[in-house]
Design a protein around this motif. Structure first.
Motif, mmCIF file in Angstrom:
data_model
loop_
_atom_site.group_PDB
_atom_site.id
_atom_site.type_symbol
_atom_site.label_atom_id
_atom_site.label_comp_id
_atom_site.label_asym_id
_atom_site.label_seq_id
_atom_site.Cartn_x
_atom_site.Cartn_y
_atom_site.Cartn_z
ATOM 1 N N ALA A 23 -12.032 23.455 -22.481
ATOM 2 C CA ALA A 23 -12.200 23.781 -23.324
ATOM 3 C C ALA A 23 -13.803 23.858 -24.194
ATOM 4 C CB ALA A 23 -11.002 23.478 -24.603
ATOM 5 N N GLY A 24 -14.281 22.819 -23.338
ATOM 6 C CA GLY A 24 -15.649 22.487 -23.731
ATOM 7 C C GLY A 24 -15.864 21.734 -24.674
ATOM 8 N N ILE A 25 -14.891 20.814 -25.119
ATOM 9 C CA ILE A 25 -14.399 19.246 -26.554
ATOM 10 C C ILE A 25 -14.647 18.306 -25.845
ATOM 11 C CG2 ILE A 25 -13.208 17.985 -28.016
ATOM 12 C CD1 ILE A 25 -11.595 21.257 -27.861
ATOM 13 N N VAL A 26 -14.478 17.762 -24.628
ATOM 14 C CA VAL A 26 -14.870 16.577 -24.036
ATOM 15 C C VAL A 26 -15.003 16.716 -22.260
ATOM 16 C CG1 VAL A 26 -13.253 15.191 -25.472
ATOM 17 C CG2 VAL A 26 -11.847 16.227 -23.015
ATOM 18 N N ARG A 27 -15.843 15.493 -21.947
ATOM 19 C CA ARG A 27 -16.036 15.601 -20.770
ATOM 20 C C ARG A 27 -15.153 14.780 -19.515
ATOM 21 N NH1 ARG A 27 -20.889 13.366 -19.909
ATOM 22 N NH2 ARG A 27 -21.981 12.434 -21.283
ATOM 23 N N GLU A 28 -14.764 14.492 -18.654
ATOM 24 C CA GLU A 28 -14.370 13.656 -17.235
ATOM 25 C C GLU A 28 -16.234 12.556 -17.729
ATOM 26 O OE1 GLU A 28 -12.568 10.826 -15.800
ATOM 27 O OE2 GLU A 28 -13.758 11.762 -14.884
ATOM 28 N N VAL A 29 -15.424 10.880 -17.363
ATOM 29 C CA VAL A 29 -17.131 10.853 -17.511
ATOM 30 C C VAL A 29 -16.447 9.010 -16.539
ATOM 31 C CG1 VAL A 29 -18.051 11.327 -19.419
ATOM 32 C CG2 VAL A 29 -16.763 9.053 -18.868
ATOM 33 N N GLY A 30 -15.449 9.356 -16.039
ATOM 34 C CA GLY A 30 -14.920 8.367 -14.778
ATOM 35 C C GLY A 30 -15.726 7.791 -13.839
ATOM 36 N N SER A 31 -15.787 10.235 -13.024
ATOM 37 C CA SER A 31 -16.630 9.437 -11.829
ATOM 38 C C SER A 31 -18.305 9.282 -11.984
ATOM 39 C CB SER A 31 -16.984 11.146 -11.582
ATOM 40 O OG SER A 31 -17.509 11.242 -12.354
ATOM 41 N N GLN A 32 -18.244 8.221 -13.690
ATOM 42 C CA GLN A 32 -19.659 8.229 -13.901
ATOM 43 C C GLN A 32 -19.781 6.732 -13.372
ATOM 44 O OE1 GLN A 32 -21.228 10.031 -16.936
ATOM 45 N NE2 GLN A 32 -21.120 11.941 -16.177
ATOM 46 N N ALA A 33 -18.794 6.308 -13.900
ATOM 47 C CA ALA A 33 -18.100 4.887 -13.407
ATOM 48 C C ALA A 33 -18.559 3.859 -12.193
ATOM 49 C CB ALA A 33 -17.321 3.926 -14.721
ATOM 50 N N ILE A 34 -18.269 2.732 -12.205
ATOM 51 C CA ILE A 34 -17.479 1.595 -11.138
ATOM 52 C C ILE A 34 -16.758 1.596 -10.990
ATOM 53 C CG2 ILE A 34 -18.116 -0.328 -9.936
ATOM 54 C CD1 ILE A 34 -21.709 0.663 -10.519
ATOM 55 N N TRP A 35 -15.547 1.909 -10.494
ATOM 56 C CA TRP A 35 -14.154 0.922 -10.641
ATOM 57 C C TRP A 35 -13.929 -0.169 -9.699
ATOM 58 C CZ3 TRP A 35 -10.586 4.276 -13.935
ATOM 59 C CH2 TRP A 35 -10.905 5.133 -14.841
ATOM 60 N N SER A 36 -13.327 -1.202 -10.618
ATOM 61 C CA SER A 36 -12.921 -2.129 -9.704
ATOM 62 C C SER A 36 -11.019 -2.801 -10.346
ATOM 63 C CB SER A 36 -13.402 -3.936 -9.930
ATOM 64 O OG SER A 36 -13.622 -4.340 -11.263
ATOM 65 N N LEU A 37 -10.764 -3.281 -9.648
ATOM 66 C CA LEU A 37 -8.996 -3.822 -9.803
ATOM 67 C C LEU A 37 -8.789 -4.835 -9.627
ATOM 68 C CD1 LEU A 37 -7.003 -0.935 -7.873
ATOM 69 C CD2 LEU A 37 -8.081 -0.743 -9.835
ATOM 70 N N SER A 38 -7.631 -5.556 -10.766
ATOM 71 C CA SER A 38 -7.163 -7.187 -10.918
ATOM 72 C C SER A 38 -6.975 -7.234 -9.045
ATOM 73 C CB SER A 38 -6.857 -7.915 -11.681
ATOM 74 O OG SER A 38 -5.341 -6.679 -11.454
ATOM 75 N N SER A 39 -5.936 -6.565 -8.506
ATOM 76 C CA SER A 39 -5.651 -6.897 -7.378
ATOM 77 C C SER A 39 -4.581 -5.012 -6.784
ATOM 78 C CB SER A 39 -4.664 -7.223 -6.982
ATOM 79 O OG SER A 39 -3.210 -6.969 -8.467
ATOM 80 N N GLN A 71 -16.490 0.386 -15.500
ATOM 81 C CA GLN A 71 -18.196 0.271 -15.638
ATOM 82 C C GLN A 71 -19.022 0.986 -15.940
ATOM 83 O OE1 GLN A 71 -18.163 -3.146 -12.924
ATOM 84 N NE2 GLN A 71 -18.881 -4.782 -14.519
ATOM 85 N N PHE A 72 -19.766 1.522 -16.578
ATOM 86 C CA PHE A 72 -20.353 2.782 -17.033
ATOM 87 C C PHE A 72 -22.327 1.765 -16.769
ATOM 88 C CE2 PHE A 72 -17.095 3.343 -19.533
ATOM 89 C CZ PHE A 72 -16.667 4.915 -18.478
ATOM 90 N N ARG A 73 -22.737 2.687 -15.966
ATOM 91 C CA ARG A 73 -24.019 2.326 -15.483
ATOM 92 C C ARG A 73 -24.780 2.002 -17.002
ATOM 93 N NH1 ARG A 73 -22.548 5.310 -11.183
ATOM 94 N NH2 ARG A 73 -23.098 4.016 -9.941
#
Length: 188
Positions: A23-39, A71-73
């Motif tokens: 609908a153009g209300i939001v955008r998914e921004v997870g692809s612009q981030a660096i992801w890491s996990l505790s394990s 983490q976002f740039r």
């Protein structure tokens, strides 16, 4: 404590995290981030929680809390986080309590939401606000699984989506959506 959307909702009330994107209300921004996990167990890591497949999942491998770091740039406005969880398949691996933290880095994270989940299945939406109850603007998000159902040790999360509101269009200029048209949105 936040009350997440869709905690055991009926089928007609199910959340579609892509509905607001379409609908153009939001955008998914997870692809612009660096992801890491505790394990994670081998083959059950970041790629699995970002692959748009509900059959795959992240599986932690260690002591609670289990952490997903995003983490976002640059400073990013975050409206909500949608997490796909399925108690019917994952039972004791299902998160029971989730803490969402925000900040500029690992050293200054502050808790902005805490969510209790009761046998969730499907998408769970966690709306975010900063500590002043205004729009959350952050460089880093951390999703911490504090407890699991049935005192489970490890956790499963099947998908995570991070949404940012779309900037409102200027009524005088319009909503230029292509790169070529966006160059004309600001007069120098």
């Amino acid at each position: 404590m936040a009350n997440p959307d869709n905690n055991n909702a009926s089928d007609e009330e199910k959340i579609d995290p892509m509905k607001d994107v379409r609908a153009g209300i939001v955008r998914e921004v997870g692809s612009q981030a660096i992801w890491s996990l505790s394990s994670c167990k081998p083959g059950f890591g970041v790629d699995q929680i970002r692959d748009d497949c509900m059959e795959t999942y992240w599986q932690s491998d260690g002591q609670l809390p289990h952490l997903v770091n995003i983490q976002f740039r640059r400073k990013t406005v975050v409206r909500d986080i949608c997490i796909y969880i399925d108690y019917r398949l994952d039972e004791s691996y299902t998160p029971g309590r989730i803490s969402v933290r925000a900040g500029t880095n690992f050293n200054d994270l502050q808790e902005v939401e805490v969510v209790e989940l009761n046998e969730p299945y499907g998408w769970v939406r966690i709306m975010t606000k900063d500590i002043n109850d205004s729009m959350l603007k952050t460089y880093m998000l951390q999703i911490a699984v504090i407890t699991n159902h049935q005192n489970g040790r490890d956790t499963h999360m099947r998908q995570i989506k991070v949404h940012s509101p779309v900037e409102k269009k200027d009524p005088l200029i319009g909503n230029f959506s292509t790169i070529e048209m966006r160059q004309y949105t600001i007069i120098k």
